[in-house]
Write a protein that holds these residues in place. Structure first.
Motif, short mmCIF file in Angstrom:
data_model
loop_
_atom_site.label_atom_id
_atom_site.label_comp_id
_atom_site.label_asym_id
_atom_site.label_seq_id
_atom_site.Cartn_x
_atom_site.Cartn_y
_atom_site.Cartn_z
N PRO A 167 95.94 25.31 38.43
CA PRO A 167 94.75 24.51 38.11
C PRO A 167 94.26 24.81 36.70
O PRO A 167 94.19 25.98 36.29
CB PRO A 167 93.74 24.98 39.17
CG PRO A 167 94.57 25.48 40.29
CD PRO A 167 95.79 26.09 39.67
N GLY A 168 93.94 23.77 35.96
CA GLY A 168 93.51 23.94 34.57
C GLY A 168 94.62 23.72 33.57
O GLY A 168 94.37 23.57 32.37
N ASP A 169 95.88 23.70 34.04
CA ASP A 169 97.00 23.36 33.15
C ASP A 169 96.96 21.88 32.82
O ASP A 169 96.40 21.07 33.58
CB ASP A 169 98.35 23.67 33.82
CG ASP A 169 98.66 25.16 33.89
OD1 ASP A 169 97.93 25.95 33.26
OD2 ASP A 169 99.63 25.52 34.59
N LEU A 170 97.59 21.51 31.72
CA LEU A 170 97.77 20.11 31.36
C LEU A 170 99.27 19.81 31.39
O LEU A 170 100.08 20.64 30.96
CB LEU A 170 97.23 19.82 29.96
CG LEU A 170 95.72 19.62 29.78
CD1 LEU A 170 94.93 20.83 30.24
CD2 LEU A 170 95.39 19.32 28.32
N VAL A 171 99.63 18.66 31.91
CA VAL A 171 101.01 18.20 31.88
C VAL A 171 101.06 16.96 30.99
O VAL A 171 100.31 16.00 31.21
CB VAL A 171 101.53 17.87 33.29
CG1 VAL A 171 102.96 17.32 33.22
CG2 VAL A 171 101.49 19.11 34.18
N LEU A 176 95.81 27.41 20.59
CA LEU A 176 94.77 27.28 21.61
C LEU A 176 95.33 27.32 23.02
O LEU A 176 94.57 27.34 23.99
CB LEU A 176 94.03 25.95 21.42
CG LEU A 176 93.27 25.75 20.12
CD1 LEU A 176 92.85 24.29 19.99
CD2 LEU A 176 92.05 26.67 20.08
N SER A 177 96.65 27.31 23.13
CA SER A 177 97.25 27.21 24.45
C SER A 177 98.70 27.70 24.40
O SER A 177 99.28 27.87 23.33
CB SER A 177 97.23 25.76 24.93
OG SER A 177 97.96 24.94 24.03
N GLU A 219 89.19 31.07 26.79
CA GLU A 219 88.14 31.68 25.96
C GLU A 219 87.96 30.92 24.65
O GLU A 219 87.00 31.15 23.91
CB GLU A 219 88.47 33.15 25.67
CG GLU A 219 89.70 33.40 24.81
CD GLU A 219 91.00 33.42 25.61
OE1 GLU A 219 92.01 33.84 25.03
OE2 GLU A 219 90.99 33.02 26.78
N GLN A 220 88.89 29.98 24.38
CA GLN A 220 88.80 29.19 23.15
C GLN A 220 88.58 27.70 23.40
O GLN A 220 87.91 27.03 22.60
CB GLN A 220 90.09 29.36 22.33
CG GLN A 220 90.34 30.77 21.86
CD GLN A 220 91.49 30.82 20.87
OE1 GLN A 220 91.49 30.11 19.85
NE2 GLN A 220 92.49 31.64 21.16
N VAL A 221 89.16 27.18 24.48
CA VAL A 221 89.08 25.73 24.69
C VAL A 221 88.94 25.43 26.18
O VAL A 221 89.59 26.07 27.02
CB VAL A 221 90.32 25.02 24.09
CG1 VAL A 221 91.60 25.44 24.77
CG2 VAL A 221 90.17 23.51 24.12
N ASP A 222 88.08 24.48 26.50
CA ASP A 222 87.84 24.07 27.88
C ASP A 222 88.91 23.04 28.28
O ASP A 222 89.15 22.07 27.55
CB ASP A 222 86.45 23.44 27.99
CG ASP A 222 86.15 22.99 29.39
OD1 ASP A 222 85.84 23.84 30.24
OD2 ASP A 222 86.23 21.75 29.64
#
Length: 224
Positions: free
Chosen positions: A68-72, A10-11, A106-109
């Protein structure tokens, strides 16, 4: 219909950069900010004590910038602590104790994903596979293998919006409690006329002769 998928499907999970490349970092310095575990607060990146020191980012670190939108996520120490990167943090770097998760939108918010990965039971799943030693550690592969419940995108966004509303109400209550906590002792002081007894205890004056006797110690008793 909700499906279960690996986080790695997913990422893009980017392993952490080498710690050798962050020598000389400190607070109050110039250069590009580096997001450290202590900066991940309440699902967002705080700016209270960011480490800096890289006036010029070497080419070897360019691929470790965040968008923006990345996760740490913390991978070493406080494993599982996570935050969503906002626009103000664009182009910053992340520390060697963290990994970067870049959702395939396109798969996960991203808002849904950060809330899901912060769930205590999900963190427990990650910790169950951690290397436990002097410092608890997980690898990028362990993060990739984490199972994620994935409802349709529309449902993800609805859930993320509902959680954001809950977070906003919690923050409002936290601020109210902080104001009441500060008001309580101030109210007691006000009702007592502006000063609590013993608040400012005066230091008793000591006569010079008494002070000298105290310093010399007691006089020896004279034998009869």
């Amino acid at each position: 219909m909700t499906r279960i998928q690996r986080l790695g499907d997913l990422s893009e999970v980017r392993p952490s950069p080498s710690s050798d490349q962050f020598a000389g970092l400190g607070e109050g310095l110039g250069g590009t900010p580096v997001i450290s575990p202590g900066d991940l607060v309440g699902g967002r990146v705080a700016e209270r004590s960011l480490l800096r020191g890289l006036e010029t980012v070497p080419n070897t670190l360019e691929r470790f910038r965040v968008l923006p939108g990345d996760l740490v996520m913390v991978r070493q120490g406080a494993v599982g602590r996570i935050a969503l990167v906002e626009e103000r943090s664009r182009g910053w770097l992340y520390h060697s104790a963290c990994v970067r998760i870049r959702p395939l939108r396109e798969q996960v918010d991203p808002d849904y994903l950060v809330a899901y990965l912060a769930h205590p039971k999900v963190v427990d799943q990650l910790l169950a596979h951690a290397n436990v030693g002097t410092v608890t550690t997980v690898t990028a592969r362990m993060v990739e293998d984490l199972p994620v419940a994935v409802p349709p995108l529309a449902e993800q966004r609805l859930l993320a919006g509902a959680l954001a509303e809950v977070d906003a109400q919690m923050e409002t209550h936290r601020r109210s409690l902080a104001r009441l906590a500060a008001l309580r002792p101030a109210l007691i002081t006000h009702l007592l006329g502006g000063e609590v007894p013993g608040e400012r205890l005066p230091i008793p004056a000591v006569a010079p002769e008494t002070a000298r006797r105290t310093a010399r110690g007691p006089r020896p008793r004279r034998l009869s």
